[in-house]
Design a protein around this motif. Sequence first.
Motif, PDB file in Angstrom:
ATOM      1  N   ARG A  97     -56.064 -30.782   2.615  1.00  0.00           N
ATOM      2  CA  ARG A  97     -54.652 -30.858   3.650  1.00  0.00           C
ATOM      3  C   ARG A  97     -55.310 -32.380   4.399  1.00  0.00           C
ATOM      4  N   LEU A 101     -52.665 -35.159   0.021  1.00  0.00           N
ATOM      5  CA  LEU A 101     -52.261 -34.052  -0.335  1.00  0.00           C
ATOM      6  C   LEU A 101     -50.866 -33.875  -1.431  1.00  0.00           C
ATOM      7  N   GLU A 107     -51.682 -29.035  -4.504  1.00  0.00           N
ATOM      8  CA  GLU A 107     -51.262 -27.667  -3.751  1.00  0.00           C
ATOM      9  C   GLU A 107     -51.234 -26.583  -4.203  1.00  0.00           C
TER      10      GLU A 107
END
Length: 150
Positions: A97, A101, A107
């Motif tokens: 993160r 990202l 994600e």
Amino acid sequence: MQETAREIRQLVGLLPRQATAVQNFRARLEGEGVGGDKLEARVGRYAEAQLRRRAMTISRTEILRSSSEGQLGMWGEAKTQGLLDPAKTFRRWIVTRDDRLDVEICEPMDDEERGLAAFSQPWRLPDGRQVMVPQEAHPQCRCAAALEFQ
């Protein structure tokens, strides 16, 4: 990575979209009335920054990909030698993160698992592509695959 990027920078040029960005920057400056040596200096610095960014992206991507591929090979060898129990061992996608990202690709992959028994089974990305290591997902990927045990 920075040392490798410096070496790479001498060997690569700008991608077409980066060259277009430099041309657009020049046009904007000219539209603002900047000209002569000042124009050339600013455009030159901008182009050099684009080249440094590209070299660092290549360096980071390839070094992390090499590390991930080596780790994948090591896990495969450990499985072959009976050091890992495929029924109790799995690979997990771990999202990094940070500002790199990719919320559309990486994600959604956070905590996705692939069993070691199906060691050659790739991860399927949200866009349908299949990858064996996270660095194949996109150029700036800093995610990792970790081996976990039950």
